[in-house]
Motif scaffolding. Structure first.
Motif, mmCIF file in Angstrom:
data_model
loop_
_atom_site.group_PDB
_atom_site.id
_atom_site.type_symbol
_atom_site.label_atom_id
_atom_site.label_comp_id
_atom_site.label_asym_id
_atom_site.label_seq_id
_atom_site.Cartn_x
_atom_site.Cartn_y
_atom_site.Cartn_z
ATOM 1 N N TYR A 175 -110.353 55.980 -34.026
ATOM 2 C CA TYR A 175 -110.505 57.428 -33.985
ATOM 3 C C TYR A 175 -110.320 58.073 -35.363
ATOM 4 O O TYR A 175 -110.717 59.218 -35.569
ATOM 5 C CB TYR A 175 -109.556 58.047 -32.959
ATOM 6 C CG TYR A 175 -110.026 57.862 -31.531
ATOM 7 C CD1 TYR A 175 -110.800 58.828 -30.918
ATOM 8 C CD2 TYR A 175 -109.701 56.722 -30.802
ATOM 9 C CE1 TYR A 175 -111.243 58.678 -29.614
ATOM 10 C CE2 TYR A 175 -110.138 56.553 -29.502
ATOM 11 C CZ TYR A 175 -110.906 57.533 -28.914
ATOM 12 O OH TYR A 175 -111.344 57.374 -27.622
ATOM 13 N N CYS A 212 -110.123 68.732 -32.527
ATOM 14 C CA CYS A 212 -111.017 67.676 -32.032
ATOM 15 C C CYS A 212 -110.780 67.402 -30.548
ATOM 16 O O CYS A 212 -111.732 67.154 -29.810
ATOM 17 C CB CYS A 212 -110.844 66.400 -32.852
ATOM 18 S SG CYS A 212 -111.479 66.514 -34.540
ATOM 19 N N THR A 272 -111.941 57.490 -37.833
ATOM 20 C CA THR A 272 -113.269 57.678 -38.427
ATOM 21 C C THR A 272 -113.871 59.034 -38.072
ATOM 22 O O THR A 272 -114.830 59.462 -38.710
ATOM 23 C CB THR A 272 -114.241 56.556 -37.999
ATOM 24 O OG1 THR A 272 -114.390 56.585 -36.586
ATOM 25 C CG2 THR A 272 -113.746 55.191 -38.437
ATOM 26 N N VAL A 273 -113.319 59.732 -37.061
ATOM 27 C CA VAL A 273 -113.868 61.023 -36.645
ATOM 28 C C VAL A 273 -112.891 62.182 -36.826
ATOM 29 O O VAL A 273 -113.253 63.330 -36.569
ATOM 30 C CB VAL A 273 -114.357 60.988 -35.176
ATOM 31 C CG1 VAL A 273 -115.508 60.034 -35.002
ATOM 32 C CG2 VAL A 273 -113.222 60.675 -34.221
ATOM 33 N N CYS A 274 -111.666 61.898 -37.251
ATOM 34 C CA CYS A 274 -110.657 62.965 -37.346
ATOM 35 C C CYS A 274 -109.607 62.604 -38.401
ATOM 36 O O CYS A 274 -109.273 61.435 -38.584
ATOM 37 C CB CYS A 274 -109.979 63.166 -35.992
ATOM 38 S SG CYS A 274 -108.739 64.481 -35.999
#
Length: 137
Positions: free
Chosen positions: A29, A54, A31-33
């Motif tokens: 996770y 998010c 990689t997105v936040c």
């Protein structure tokens, strides 16, 4: 979307298995936040795998996806809705960053929810259009 969202709230499940895979999920996770601890909800003394904003975005997308199962009427995609429902999130981020007010997890989650529910419609529409155009060829 359900699996992704359940991954975010893994700390709320009190199983030894979830504790064992938590470090691997945290890396995934990341990689997105940004996963800033001060901006993240916690459960069972563990932070969620993404920040409050998010979490709101993914909760909004999940909510709208589930709503479309129940309410199957064709949704008309209009850019003005995306702009209108993205504006609160953008405004919140700007006001916090210039110091008008302090970061608030609940506000960030709510504005993220508005954005997530709206952007989901656009992503779904793009996927449907792509699949429809492939089907015609």
């Amino acid at each position: 979307i359900i699996i992704w969202f359940l991954g975010i709230i893994t700390p709320c499940f009190n199983y030894s298995f979830t504790n064992a895979i938590y470090p691997f999920q945290k890396q995934l996770y990341s990689t997105v936040c940004h996963q800033n601890i001060n901006k993240t909800f916690t459960c069972n003394d563990l932070p969620f795998l993404v920040c409050a904003r998010c979490t709101g975005i993914y909760a909004g997308a999940l909510f709208f996806a589930l709503s479309l199962i129940v309410y199957s009427k064709k949704i008309i995609v209009r850019t003005k809705y995306l702009i209108l429902l993205s504006a609160p999130m953008l405004l919140d981020a700007i006001l916090v960053n210039i110091g008008i007010y302090e970061y608030n997890k609940s506000i960030s989650a709510f504005t993220g929810f508005l954005f997530g529910s709206t952007v989901f419609v656009y992503i779904l529409s793009a996927v449907e259009n792509l699949l429809y155009s492939k089907q015609k060829n």
